[in-house]
Motif scaffolding. Structure first.
Motif: not given
Length: 231
Positions: A194, A210, A216
């Motif tokens: 990520v 987040t 996410y």
């Protein structure tokens, strides 16, 4: 995309699995109907390819059990029975499509793509978010027509997020999807990927946010927005 393939013919199953993997899909191959009814198994997959002629618990029984449990993933049946009554029975039991053996692998792949588009309410094999376009057929991400190079894991994560723009994708779902490449893939590994994508995408007008304790979400970045590691 992660596919469950339930086929007792080892040679056919391996051939189909390899063809789907060449498309960049992740495939879990089972050879028994009973194994396909294992608790907690089905939440991990986007599609299922199910042979009707399984030993022990046959494919029709598996399909009916899946649907009775409320499982909604698209199911394509494989059958050696070229009889109208058998095809109708499968569709009535909850199948979304079927192929009669022997079949061409290119047709199977095309039908699976169509099932995935239908399940997601799409009419094409492209996902678009702002100036980003993800071509699912060719496994390519582009920004204003320029190709954005991604590793296989980065591509799989991008696909998961872009399929649900603005909605949270859980860490558990990401681990389940990407662990087929690494047996020790963990939540920490998710954070690494990520972070990589976030740094690249924020310059392309897309933000990965987040949602603490959940996962996410990807969406278009606001003007002047900078999303850091904990953003």
């Amino acid at each position: 995309m992660r596919v469950l393939l339930v086929e007792d013919d080892a040679a056919l199953g391996l051939g189909v699995a390899r063809a789907l993997e060449r498309e960049g899909w992740q495939v879990d191959l089972l050879q028994e109907g009973r194994a396909a009814l294992a608790p907690g198994l089905m939440g991990q997959f986007d599609l299922a390819v199910l042979d009707l002629g399984l030993p022990g618990v046959d494919g029709m029984t598996v399909l009916r059990e899946w649907r009775s449990q409320g499982l909604k993933l698209p199911v394509l049946l494989l059958t050696a029975r070229d009889e109208l009554a058998d095809r109708v029975s499968g569709l009535n039991a909850g199948a979304d499509d079927y192929l009669v053996k022997p079949f061409d692998l290119s047709e199977l792949i095309a039908r699976l793509r169509a099932l995935k588009r239908r399940a997601e309410g799409r009419t094409s094999d492209c996902l678009v978010l702002g100036a980003l376009s993800l071509d699912l057929a060719h496994k390519e991400l582009s920004h204003k027509g320029e190709i954005v190079r991604l590793s296989p894991r980065e591509y799989a994560l991008t696909e998961m997020l872009m399929q649900r723009p603005g909605r949270v994708v859980s860490k558990d779902a990401i681990v389940a999807r990407l662990s087929s490449w690494e047996s020790d893939f963990s939540e920490n590994s998710v954070e690494v990927y990520v972070c990589r994508l976030r740094k690249r995408f924020v310059e392309l007008g897309v933000a990965i946010r987040t949602v603490r304790g959940f996962g996410y979400a990807i969406d278009q970045a606001q003007p002047g927005e900078t999303v850091g590691a904990d953003g």
